[in-house]
Design an enzyme around this catalytic site. Structure first.
Site, short mmCIF file in Angstrom:
data_model
loop_
_atom_site.label_atom_id
_atom_site.label_comp_id
_atom_site.label_asym_id
_atom_site.label_seq_id
_atom_site.Cartn_x
_atom_site.Cartn_y
_atom_site.Cartn_z
N ASP A 1 2.76 -2.39 -0.21
CA ASP A 1 3.85 -1.42 -0.25
C ASP A 1 3.66 -0.39 -1.37
OD1 ASP A 1 6.18 -0.10 0.16
OD2 ASP A 1 7.48 -1.66 -0.63
N ASP B 1 3.96 6.50 2.05
CA ASP B 1 4.46 5.13 1.92
C ASP B 1 3.79 4.22 2.96
OD1 ASP B 1 5.94 2.88 1.38
OD2 ASP B 1 7.73 3.57 2.43
#
Lengths: 418, 30
Positions: free
Chosen positions: A125, A329
């Site tokens: 992440d 992201d």
């Protein structure tokens, strides 16, 4: 300079001196020196002052001491050089797989936690910082593929005390009655993890990275599924790249494989070799109000070889108040664009793909096509124009299957208002 | 806020060169 220019100079040979008489009293020592100066004495004058030792013997002592000192200095250099070799930024990596087969839209990497290392799947992440893992005993744990990590079985697990500077790096640190630091992380989808903050060893294939701040989550709730925890690759002070950056030259990369279960795993790499030579680069932008995200400058989008007129740089501007901007992201599946940009892009794509049969909308997708029975179709190209880097997307990155009957949707979405 | 999500990043090697403050994209990077 003039002396150096002469071919000779005068030398007055003197034999080995006897040690000087070293002043014995404190007053005598201070007498000759101002408050801003200190006496400087030869060690032999201090140790052998008044001793009945021959100058020859003292000289031998001095040479012996000297030999020991040289040996120690040399050993220190050798040791430091060896330490440099083992501590030098070495490249390391681990595998990356799609979490789809485990019910997750995120990507997983497989790393070892603790000593001995227990290998588990961790969400990759770049949109968050804290590294955490589900820990037993569980107050509430979600279902994960690997056994839940038991910190008692790891010799390198170390709880962080409330007074520790590491604890104070958390946004909102807590403290339990054993004076152990507590962490909590909440994510945008309402998921959260709460537990004890600790340090632990992570292992990437065979490379150990010690003393990484790790949340030992005893209460983990929300939309997490499959993975044992999360490897925070954000830009903030508690992320893995910030903590371990000096180990790998502050460079890392990943390649996200196709989401099909049959796809071979790819890798997340740390170190100089992480940066591919055929990369195109765009500058990393900074949000002064938020250090977690990786902001980049999106200046436009092309569809079918032409810039979409309504997609202007102003729609993606990161303003001085910290609002707006574009982040990259790995934890978000579908690209979200500000609503006007999305509408302009979608309309341009619909025009370019007019020859394809439309299908009903699906979930957040409002532009879907029925491609059943087709083995090949022509679709408009989509190019993302970043500052200094044009990225042409493969068709499979923007037309994705949403069912087994041949329905494919245009995989962009607009940001929601409010 | 706009977000470049992971579906659009598939197949690229996305590199974060924090020493030089840049993000790189290499096609067919897997």
């Amino acid at each position: 300079a003039s002396a150096a220019a002469l071919p000779f100079q005068t030398f007055s040979p003197t034999s080995l001196p006897r040690p000087l008489a070293f002043p014995e009293s404190e007053e005598a020592l201070q007498e000759d020196y101002s408050p801003a100066s200190l006496g400087l004495f030869h060690v032999d004058d201090v140790y052998y002052s008044g001793a009945d030792a021959s100058p020859e013997l003292l000289f031998q002592f001095r040479l012996r001491r000297d030999a020991i000192r040289v040996r120690d200095l040399s050993a220190a250099v050798v040791e430091a050089a060896a330490r440099n070799v083992s501590g030098r930024a070495r490249d390391f990596s681990s595998s990356v797989t799609s979490g789809l087969s485990q019910g997750s839209g995120e990507y997983f990497t497989r790393i070892g936690i603790g000593t001995p290392p227990r290998y588990v799947y961790m969400v990759l992440d770049t949109g968050s910082d804290v590294v955490w893992i589900q820990c037993s005993p569980c107050t509430k744990c979600y279902s994960q593929t690997d056994p839940v990590f038991d910190p008692r079985a790891s010799t390198s697990f170390l709880g962080v005390s409330c007074a520790s500077p590491l604890c104070r790096r958390l946004d909102s640190p807590g403290c339990n009655n054993r004076q152990k630091c507590l962490y909590q992380v909440s994510y945008g989808d309402g998921s959260f993890t709460v537990g004890e903050f600790s340090t632990e060893t992570l292992t990437f294939r065979r490379t150990r990275v010690d003393n990484i701040a790790l949340g030992c989550g005893h209460d983990n709730e929300g939309l997490f599924v499959g993975a044992a925890g999360l490897l925070g690759l954000g830009r903030g002070k508690l992320s893995f790249p910030t903590q371990a950056g000096p180990r790998f030259g502050r460079k890392f990369s990943y390649c996200l494989v196709d989401r099909s279960a049959t796809a071979m795993p790819s890798s997340v790499m740390f170190g100089d070799s992480a940066v591919s030579r055929n990369s195109v680069f765009t500058p990393l932008l900074t949000n002064p109000k938020l250090d977690t995200f990786y902001y980049i400058g999106l200046t436009g989008i092309s569809v079918g070889g032409s810039r979409v007129p309504g997609v202007t740089p102003s729609l993606f501007k990161l303003d001085s108040s910290g609002a707006g901007g574009v982040i990259i992201d790995s934890g978000t599946s579908v690209t979200r664009l500000t609503r006007p940009a999305y509408v302009a892009l979608r309309d341009a794509f619909r025009i370019g793909a007019y020859h394809l049969n439309r299908a009903p909308d699906f979930s957040l997708f409002d532009t879907c096509y029925d491609l059943s029975g087709k083995t090949e179709v022509k679709v408009p190209t989509v190019v993302l124009h970043f500052e200094g880097a044009d990225v042409s997307l493969p068709a499979s990155n923007y037309l994705i299957p949403v069912d087994t009957s041949g329905r494919f949707c245009f995989a962009f979405a607009g940001t929601m208002s409010g | 806020l706009s977000i470049i999500g992971n579906i659009q990043q598939q197949g690229f090697r996305v590199s974060f060169d924090l020493a030089s403050n840049r993000v790189g994209f290499a096609p067919r990077g897997c």
